[in-house]
Design a protein around this motif. Structure first.
Motif, PDB file in Angstrom:
ATOM      1  N   THR A 178       0.824  -1.203   0.000  1.00  0.00           N
ATOM      2  CA  THR A 178       0.000   0.000   0.000  1.00  0.00           C
ATOM      3  C   THR A 178       0.859   1.254   0.000  1.00  0.00           C
ATOM      4  OG1 THR A 178      -1.670  -1.190   1.275  1.00  0.00           O
ATOM      5  CG2 THR A 178      -1.856   1.203   1.227  1.00  0.00           C
ATOM      6  N   ILE A 179       0.458   2.199  -0.846  1.00  0.00           N
ATOM      7  CA  ILE A 179       1.006   3.544  -0.803  1.00  0.00           C
ATOM      8  C   ILE A 179      -0.181   4.491  -0.718  1.00  0.00           C
ATOM      9  CG2 ILE A 179       3.064   2.928  -2.131  1.00  0.00           C
ATOM     10  CD1 ILE A 179       1.754   4.404  -4.541  1.00  0.00           C
ATOM     11  N   ARG A 180       0.098   5.748  -0.506  1.00  0.00           N
ATOM     12  CA  ARG A 180      -0.988   6.717  -0.462  1.00  0.00           C
ATOM     13  C   ARG A 180      -1.716   6.721  -1.818  1.00  0.00           C
ATOM     14  NH1 ARG A 180      -0.969  12.730   1.861  1.00  0.00           N
ATOM     15  NH2 ARG A 180      -2.914  13.392   0.900  1.00  0.00           N
ATOM     16  N   GLY A 181      -2.982   6.413  -1.779  1.00  0.00           N
ATOM     17  CA  GLY A 181      -3.782   6.439  -2.990  1.00  0.00           C
ATOM     18  C   GLY A 181      -3.826   5.146  -3.780  1.00  0.00           C
ATOM     19  N   GLY A 182      -3.227   4.070  -3.264  1.00  0.00           N
ATOM     20  CA  GLY A 182      -3.281   2.846  -4.044  1.00  0.00           C
ATOM     21  C   GLY A 182      -2.752   1.631  -3.309  1.00  0.00           C
ATOM     22  N   GLU A 183      -3.071   0.471  -3.868  1.00  0.00           N
ATOM     23  CA  GLU A 183      -2.635  -0.793  -3.291  1.00  0.00           C
ATOM     24  C   GLU A 183      -2.504  -1.834  -4.400  1.00  0.00           C
ATOM     25  OE1 GLU A 183      -4.104  -3.791   0.206  1.00  0.00           O
ATOM     26  OE2 GLU A 183      -5.615  -3.084  -1.199  1.00  0.00           O
ATOM     27  N   ILE A 184      -1.517  -2.698  -4.248  1.00  0.00           N
ATOM     28  CA  ILE A 184      -1.378  -3.865  -5.110  1.00  0.00           C
ATOM     29  C   ILE A 184      -1.652  -5.081  -4.226  1.00  0.00           C
ATOM     30  CG2 ILE A 184       0.188  -5.288  -6.476  1.00  0.00           C
ATOM     31  CD1 ILE A 184       1.631  -2.731  -7.276  1.00  0.00           C
ATOM     32  N   ASP A 185      -2.568  -5.927  -4.679  1.00  0.00           N
ATOM     33  CA  ASP A 185      -2.971  -7.068  -3.862  1.00  0.00           C
ATOM     34  C   ASP A 185      -1.843  -8.064  -3.659  1.00  0.00           C
ATOM     35  OD1 ASP A 185      -5.632  -6.140  -3.519  1.00  0.00           O
ATOM     36  OD2 ASP A 185      -6.095  -6.848  -5.537  1.00  0.00           O
ATOM     37  N   LEU A 186      -1.200  -8.459  -4.742  1.00  0.00           N
ATOM     38  CA  LEU A 186      -0.123  -9.442  -4.651  1.00  0.00           C
ATOM     39  C   LEU A 186       1.030  -9.036  -5.559  1.00  0.00           C
ATOM     40  CD1 LEU A 186      -2.256 -12.702  -4.948  1.00  0.00           C
ATOM     41  CD2 LEU A 186      -1.205 -11.817  -2.861  1.00  0.00           C
ATOM     42  N   ILE A 187       2.244  -9.249  -5.060  1.00  0.00           N
ATOM     43  CA  ILE A 187       3.444  -9.070  -5.871  1.00  0.00           C
ATOM     44  C   ILE A 187       4.149 -10.413  -5.840  1.00  0.00           C
ATOM     45  CG2 ILE A 187       5.595  -7.809  -6.186  1.00  0.00           C
ATOM     46  CD1 ILE A 187       4.243  -5.515  -4.528  1.00  0.00           C
ATOM     47  N   ALA A 188       4.464 -10.916  -7.018  1.00  0.00           N
ATOM     48  CA  ALA A 188       5.008 -12.273  -7.110  1.00  0.00           C
ATOM     49  C   ALA A 188       6.154 -12.316  -8.110  1.00  0.00           C
ATOM     50  CB  ALA A 188       3.899 -13.233  -7.549  1.00  0.00           C
ATOM     51  N   ARG A 189       6.837 -13.459  -8.117  1.00  0.00           N
ATOM     52  CA  ARG A 189       7.838 -13.716  -9.139  1.00  0.00           C
ATOM     53  C   ARG A 189       7.386 -14.945  -9.911  1.00  0.00           C
ATOM     54  NH1 ARG A 189      12.695 -14.284  -6.571  1.00  0.00           N
ATOM     55  NH2 ARG A 189      12.852 -12.049  -6.347  1.00  0.00           N
ATOM     56  N   ASP A 190       7.434 -14.833 -11.226  1.00  0.00           N
ATOM     57  CA  ASP A 190       7.119 -15.930 -12.134  1.00  0.00           C
ATOM     58  C   ASP A 190       8.325 -16.100 -13.033  1.00  0.00           C
ATOM     59  OD1 ASP A 190       5.900 -17.889 -13.639  1.00  0.00           O
ATOM     60  OD2 ASP A 190       4.542 -16.535 -14.685  1.00  0.00           O
ATOM     61  N   ALA A 191       9.133 -17.117 -12.762  1.00  0.00           N
ATOM     62  CA  ALA A 191      10.409 -17.309 -13.438  1.00  0.00           C
ATOM     63  C   ALA A 191      11.244 -16.045 -13.232  1.00  0.00           C
ATOM     64  CB  ALA A 191      10.215 -17.666 -14.902  1.00  0.00           C
ATOM     65  N   ALA A 192      11.598 -15.338 -14.291  1.00  0.00           N
ATOM     66  CA  ALA A 192      12.448 -14.154 -14.175  1.00  0.00           C
ATOM     67  C   ALA A 192      11.662 -12.862 -14.000  1.00  0.00           C
ATOM     68  CB  ALA A 192      13.339 -14.042 -15.408  1.00  0.00           C
ATOM     69  N   SER A 193      10.353 -12.905 -14.091  1.00  0.00           N
ATOM     70  CA  SER A 193       9.536 -11.683 -14.073  1.00  0.00           C
ATOM     71  C   SER A 193       8.979 -11.357 -12.693  1.00  0.00           C
ATOM     72  CB  SER A 193       8.346 -11.831 -15.028  1.00  0.00           C
ATOM     73  OG  SER A 193       8.787 -12.003 -16.350  1.00  0.00           O
ATOM     74  N   VAL A 194       8.818 -10.061 -12.445  1.00  0.00           N
ATOM     75  CA  VAL A 194       8.059  -9.586 -11.299  1.00  0.00           C
ATOM     76  C   VAL A 194       6.634  -9.378 -11.788  1.00  0.00           C
ATOM     77  CG1 VAL A 194       7.732  -7.727  -9.617  1.00  0.00           C
ATOM     78  CG2 VAL A 194      10.043  -8.453 -10.250  1.00  0.00           C
TER      79      VAL A 194
ATOM     80  N   VAL B  40     -11.261  -3.791 -13.879  1.00  0.00           N
ATOM     81  CA  VAL B  40      -9.971  -3.107 -13.761  1.00  0.00           C
ATOM     82  C   VAL B  40      -9.828  -2.172 -14.958  1.00  0.00           C
ATOM     83  CG1 VAL B  40      -7.479  -3.374 -13.520  1.00  0.00           C
ATOM     84  CG2 VAL B  40      -9.006  -5.084 -12.545  1.00  0.00           C
ATOM     85  N   GLY B  41     -10.332  -0.962 -14.777  1.00  0.00           N
ATOM     86  CA  GLY B  41     -10.328   0.020 -15.853  1.00  0.00           C
ATOM     87  C   GLY B  41      -9.069   0.868 -15.867  1.00  0.00           C
ATOM     88  N   PRO B  42      -9.047   1.880 -16.730  1.00  0.00           N
ATOM     89  CA  PRO B  42      -7.856   2.735 -16.879  1.00  0.00           C
ATOM     90  C   PRO B  42      -7.428   3.439 -15.589  1.00  0.00           C
ATOM     91  CG  PRO B  42      -9.370   3.078 -18.696  1.00  0.00           C
ATOM     92  CD  PRO B  42     -10.082   2.189 -17.715  1.00  0.00           C
ATOM     93  N   ARG B  43      -8.379   3.879 -14.794  1.00  0.00           N
ATOM     94  CA  ARG B  43      -8.018   4.558 -13.539  1.00  0.00           C
ATOM     95  C   ARG B  43      -7.290   3.600 -12.595  1.00  0.00           C
ATOM     96  NH1 ARG B  43      -9.975   5.387  -8.405  1.00  0.00           N
ATOM     97  NH2 ARG B  43      -9.530   7.422  -7.508  1.00  0.00           N
ATOM     98  N   LYS B  44      -7.834   2.397 -12.432  1.00  0.00           N
ATOM     99  CA  LYS B  44      -7.205   1.411 -11.562  1.00  0.00           C
ATOM    100  C   LYS B  44      -5.842   1.009 -12.121  1.00  0.00           C
ATOM    101  CE  LYS B  44      -6.848  -1.425  -8.147  1.00  0.00           C
ATOM    102  NZ  LYS B  44      -6.661  -0.952  -6.780  1.00  0.00           N
ATOM    103  N   GLN B  45      -5.733   0.908 -13.424  1.00  0.00           N
ATOM    104  CA  GLN B  45      -4.453   0.571 -14.040  1.00  0.00           C
ATOM    105  C   GLN B  45      -3.396   1.627 -13.707  1.00  0.00           C
ATOM    106  OE1 GLN B  45      -4.996  -0.232 -18.231  1.00  0.00           O
ATOM    107  NE2 GLN B  45      -6.698  -1.623 -17.803  1.00  0.00           N
TER     108      GLN B  45
END
Length: 110
Positions: free
Chosen positions: A20-36, A56-61
């Protein structure tokens, strides 16, 4: 928790939940092979209306992108990896959940 477990069973390693940061949140952060992978989880008990992944529209993106940029700045070792934004739609009741995983749900330059 169910979403994280479901993704882990499919090979992702969960790095962080509910960043969480001010004004937003990411539910999950993961690693898939070499990618975040930054994952937005959307739950709908009754899928009769809009599908979870369609919400998940443009604002949420834009909010997700800002959160991802902040997280990557705090984790410079991970910032060198390719980045992906996924949406995981979860529908149904607790004992009968259905998952719809959209990899690369939207593109963003991080």
């Amino acid at each position: 928790a169910a979403a994280a477990q479901w993704l882990e069973r499919r090979g992702l390693t969960i790095l962080e939940r509910n960043f969480t940061i001010r004004g937003g949140e990411i539910d999950l952060i993961a690693r898939d092979a070499a990618s975040v992978v930054f994952v937005e989880v959307r739950y709908r008990r009754d899928p009769a209306g809009m599908r979870a992944i369609d919400s998940v529209g443009p604002r949420k993106q834009r909010l997700l992108l800002r959160c991802a940029q902040t997280w990557l700045a705090q984790h410079p070792g991970e910032a060198r990896r390719p980045v992906r934004f996924d949406v995981l739609g979860v529908e149904g009741e607790r004992d009968a959940l259905c998952f719809e995983w959209i990899r690369n749900a939207f593109c963003a330059d991080v």
